[in-house]
Design a protein around this motif. Structure first.
Motif, PDB file in Angstrom:
ATOM      1  N   GLU A   1      18.897  25.559   0.477  1.00  0.00           N
ATOM      2  CA  GLU A   1      19.956  24.990  -0.352  1.00  0.00           C
ATOM      3  C   GLU A   1      21.246  25.798  -0.203  1.00  0.00           C
ATOM      4  OE1 GLU A   1      19.907  25.185  -4.769  1.00  0.00           O
ATOM      5  OE2 GLU A   1      20.017  23.008  -4.583  1.00  0.00           O
ATOM      6  N   LEU A   2      21.141  27.117  -0.207  1.00  0.00           N
ATOM      7  CA  LEU A   2      22.326  27.949  -0.027  1.00  0.00           C
ATOM      8  C   LEU A   2      22.942  27.719   1.341  1.00  0.00           C
ATOM      9  CD1 LEU A   2      24.267  30.108  -1.015  1.00  0.00           C
ATOM     10  CD2 LEU A   2      22.652  31.832  -0.178  1.00  0.00           C
ATOM     11  N   ASN A   3      22.106  27.632   2.386  1.00  0.00           N
ATOM     12  CA  ASN A   3      22.621  27.351   3.725  1.00  0.00           C
ATOM     13  C   ASN A   3      23.324  25.997   3.771  1.00  0.00           C
ATOM     14  OD1 ASN A   3      21.757  29.760   4.815  1.00  0.00           O
ATOM     15  ND2 ASN A   3      19.868  28.917   5.643  1.00  0.00           N
TER      16      ASN A   3
ATOM     17  N   ARG B   1      12.253  33.923  -3.047  1.00  0.00           N
ATOM     18  CA  ARG B   1      13.052  33.413  -1.934  1.00  0.00           C
ATOM     19  C   ARG B   1      12.869  31.911  -1.743  1.00  0.00           C
ATOM     20  NH1 ARG B   1      12.369  37.465   2.258  1.00  0.00           N
ATOM     21  NH2 ARG B   1      13.957  38.529   1.081  1.00  0.00           N
ATOM     22  N   LYS B   2      11.685  31.405  -2.006  1.00  0.00           N
ATOM     23  CA  LYS B   2      11.403  29.986  -1.759  1.00  0.00           C
ATOM     24  C   LYS B   2      11.603  29.109  -2.992  1.00  0.00           C
ATOM     25  CE  LYS B   2       9.654  30.290   2.494  1.00  0.00           C
ATOM     26  NZ  LYS B   2      10.197  29.657   3.614  1.00  0.00           N
ATOM     27  N   THR B   3      12.033  29.669  -4.092  1.00  0.00           N
ATOM     28  CA  THR B   3      12.178  28.864  -5.305  1.00  0.00           C
ATOM     29  C   THR B   3      13.544  28.206  -5.366  1.00  0.00           C
ATOM     30  OG1 THR B   3      12.941  30.751  -6.582  1.00  0.00           O
ATOM     31  CG2 THR B   3      10.579  30.301  -6.605  1.00  0.00           C
ATOM     32  N   SER B   4      13.569  27.060  -6.008  1.00  0.00           N
ATOM     33  CA  SER B   4      14.818  26.331  -6.167  1.00  0.00           C
ATOM     34  C   SER B   4      14.661  25.375  -7.329  1.00  0.00           C
ATOM     35  CB  SER B   4      15.135  25.561  -4.889  1.00  0.00           C
ATOM     36  OG  SER B   4      16.335  24.851  -5.035  1.00  0.00           O
ATOM     37  N   SER B   5      15.772  24.907  -7.852  1.00  0.00           N
ATOM     38  CA  SER B   5      15.719  23.989  -8.981  1.00  0.00           C
ATOM     39  C   SER B   5      15.477  22.555  -8.527  1.00  0.00           C
ATOM     40  CB  SER B   5      17.024  24.066  -9.771  1.00  0.00           C
ATOM     41  OG  SER B   5      18.100  23.736  -8.931  1.00  0.00           O
ATOM     42  N   ASP B   6      15.534  22.284  -7.234  1.00  0.00           N
ATOM     43  CA  ASP B   6      15.261  20.926  -6.772  1.00  0.00           C
ATOM     44  C   ASP B   6      13.995  20.910  -5.924  1.00  0.00           C
ATOM     45  OD1 ASP B   6      15.896  20.984  -3.782  1.00  0.00           O
ATOM     46  OD2 ASP B   6      17.701  21.856  -4.638  1.00  0.00           O
TER      47      ASP B   6
ATOM     48  N   LEU C   1      28.323  20.097  -5.465  1.00  0.00           N
ATOM     49  CA  LEU C   1      29.642  20.523  -4.996  1.00  0.00           C
ATOM     50  C   LEU C   1      30.746  19.640  -5.574  1.00  0.00           C
ATOM     51  CD1 LEU C   1      28.798  21.361  -1.276  1.00  0.00           C
ATOM     52  CD2 LEU C   1      29.244  22.974  -3.145  1.00  0.00           C
ATOM     53  N   GLU C   2      30.468  18.361  -5.760  1.00  0.00           N
ATOM     54  CA  GLU C   2      31.448  17.461  -6.371  1.00  0.00           C
ATOM     55  C   GLU C   2      31.654  17.797  -7.850  1.00  0.00           C
ATOM     56  OE1 GLU C   2      31.704  13.169  -4.360  1.00  0.00           O
ATOM     57  OE2 GLU C   2      29.742  13.587  -5.222  1.00  0.00           O
ATOM     58  N   VAL C   3      30.562  18.060  -8.558  1.00  0.00           N
ATOM     59  CA  VAL C   3      30.655  18.397  -9.983  1.00  0.00           C
ATOM     60  C   VAL C   3      31.524  19.632 -10.186  1.00  0.00           C
ATOM     61  CG1 VAL C   3      29.301  19.292 -11.925  1.00  0.00           C
ATOM     62  CG2 VAL C   3      28.522  17.278 -10.697  1.00  0.00           C
ATOM     63  N   HIS C   4      31.399  20.597  -9.299  1.00  0.00           N
ATOM     64  CA  HIS C   4      32.174  21.838  -9.410  1.00  0.00           C
ATOM     65  C   HIS C   4      33.533  21.730  -8.717  1.00  0.00           C
ATOM     66  CE1 HIS C   4      29.068  24.158 -11.379  1.00  0.00           C
ATOM     67  NE2 HIS C   4      28.191  23.611 -10.558  1.00  0.00           N
TER      68      HIS C   4
ATOM     69  N   LEU D   1      30.768  31.100  -5.638  1.00  0.00           N
ATOM     70  CA  LEU D   1      29.610  30.263  -5.922  1.00  0.00           C
ATOM     71  C   LEU D   1      28.792  30.797  -7.093  1.00  0.00           C
ATOM     72  CD1 LEU D   1      28.426  29.550  -2.274  1.00  0.00           C
ATOM     73  CD2 LEU D   1      29.842  28.117  -3.742  1.00  0.00           C
ATOM     74  N   GLY D   2      28.771  32.113  -7.285  1.00  0.00           N
ATOM     75  CA  GLY D   2      27.967  32.711  -8.336  1.00  0.00           C
ATOM     76  C   GLY D   2      28.354  32.259  -9.727  1.00  0.00           C
ATOM     77  N   LYS D   3      29.637  32.220 -10.022  1.00  0.00           N
ATOM     78  CA  LYS D   3      30.064  31.824 -11.366  1.00  0.00           C
ATOM     79  C   LYS D   3      29.844  30.345 -11.628  1.00  0.00           C
ATOM     80  CE  LYS D   3      35.005  30.932 -10.630  1.00  0.00           C
ATOM     81  NZ  LYS D   3      36.347  31.361 -10.951  1.00  0.00           N
ATOM     82  N   ARG D   4      29.579  29.571 -10.586  1.00  0.00           N
ATOM     83  CA  ARG D   4      29.293  28.142 -10.730  1.00  0.00           C
ATOM     84  C   ARG D   4      27.792  27.857 -10.717  1.00  0.00           C
ATOM     85  NH1 ARG D   4      34.042  28.476  -7.514  1.00  0.00           N
ATOM     86  NH2 ARG D   4      35.712  27.185  -8.361  1.00  0.00           N
ATOM     87  N   GLY D   5      26.994  28.912 -10.613  1.00  0.00           N
ATOM     88  CA  GLY D   5      25.546  28.752 -10.585  1.00  0.00           C
ATOM     89  C   GLY D   5      25.019  28.194  -9.278  1.00  0.00           C
ATOM     90  N   LEU D   6      25.777  28.335  -8.200  1.00  0.00           N
ATOM     91  CA  LEU D   6      25.369  27.806  -6.905  1.00  0.00           C
ATOM     92  C   LEU D   6      24.833  28.882  -5.958  1.00  0.00           C
ATOM     93  CD1 LEU D   6      28.370  25.383  -6.327  1.00  0.00           C
ATOM     94  CD2 LEU D   6      26.069  24.794  -7.103  1.00  0.00           C
ATOM     95  N   TYR D   7      24.899  30.125  -6.371  1.00  0.00           N
ATOM     96  CA  TYR D   7      24.426  31.224  -5.534  1.00  0.00           C
ATOM     97  C   TYR D   7      23.284  31.913  -6.265  1.00  0.00           C
ATOM     98  CZ  TYR D   7      24.918  34.680  -1.856  1.00  0.00           C
ATOM     99  OH  TYR D   7      24.701  35.465  -0.763  1.00  0.00           O
ATOM    100  N   PRO D   8      22.187  32.221  -5.569  1.00  0.00           N
ATOM    101  CA  PRO D   8      21.047  32.841  -6.256  1.00  0.00           C
ATOM    102  C   PRO D   8      21.410  34.195  -6.844  1.00  0.00           C
ATOM    103  CG  PRO D   8      20.629  32.624  -3.889  1.00  0.00           C
ATOM    104  CD  PRO D   8      21.958  32.015  -4.163  1.00  0.00           C
ATOM    105  N   ASN D   9      20.870  34.474  -8.041  1.00  0.00           N
ATOM    106  CA  ASN D   9      21.108  35.761  -8.693  1.00  0.00           C
ATOM    107  C   ASN D   9      20.339  36.879  -8.023  1.00  0.00           C
ATOM    108  OD1 ASN D   9      22.738  34.578 -10.581  1.00  0.00           O
ATOM    109  ND2 ASN D   9      21.067  34.214 -12.002  1.00  0.00           N
TER     110      ASN D   9
END
Length: 111
Positions: free
Chosen positions: A59-61, A46-51, A97-100, A31-39
């Motif tokens: 979102e990760l859960n 902890r509470k920040t997200s792009s959406d 998940l579909e895009v990736h 997930l990390g290389k796809r930008g889906l896992y927090p750095n």
């Protein structure tokens, strides 16, 4: 206007209420290389997200639960219930998940 908004929400929910199939069921899908896992994960971010619908941990859960339960038989409604989230909160996660190309999604219209 309220009726139109409710109809739009219902149609969007029907659109994503279908079943997904995990296209990479063996092993972890990186997930990390796809930008889906927090750095980073600290109390400050902890509470920040792009959406605007989910915080970073929710979102990760949602991503991990959708990937693990996407067997082609389980509906997004069942997954949303398991996550204790409204179905509409999963829309952006499903799209990511579909895009990736991690899941293949069958719309609820085919149920």
């Amino acid at each position: 206007m309220d009726s139109i908004d409710q109809l739009e929400k219902l149609l969007l929910d029907i659109e994503i209420a279908g079943k997904a199939l995990n296209l990479r069921p063996f092993g972890e899908p990186q997930l990390g290389k796809r930008g889906l896992y927090p750095n980073m994960n600290s109390p400050l971010n902890r509470k920040t997200s792009s959406d605007s619908l989910l915080d970073g941990r929710q979102e990760l859960n949602a991503i991990l639960t959708i990937l693990s339960d996407s067997d082609g038989k389980t509906t997004m409604i069942e997954i949303a219930d398991k996550l204790n989230l409204p179905l509409s909160a999963l829309q952006e996660v499903i799209e990511k998940l579909e895009v990736h190309q991690l899941v293949s999604f069958n719309s609820g219209r085919t149920l």
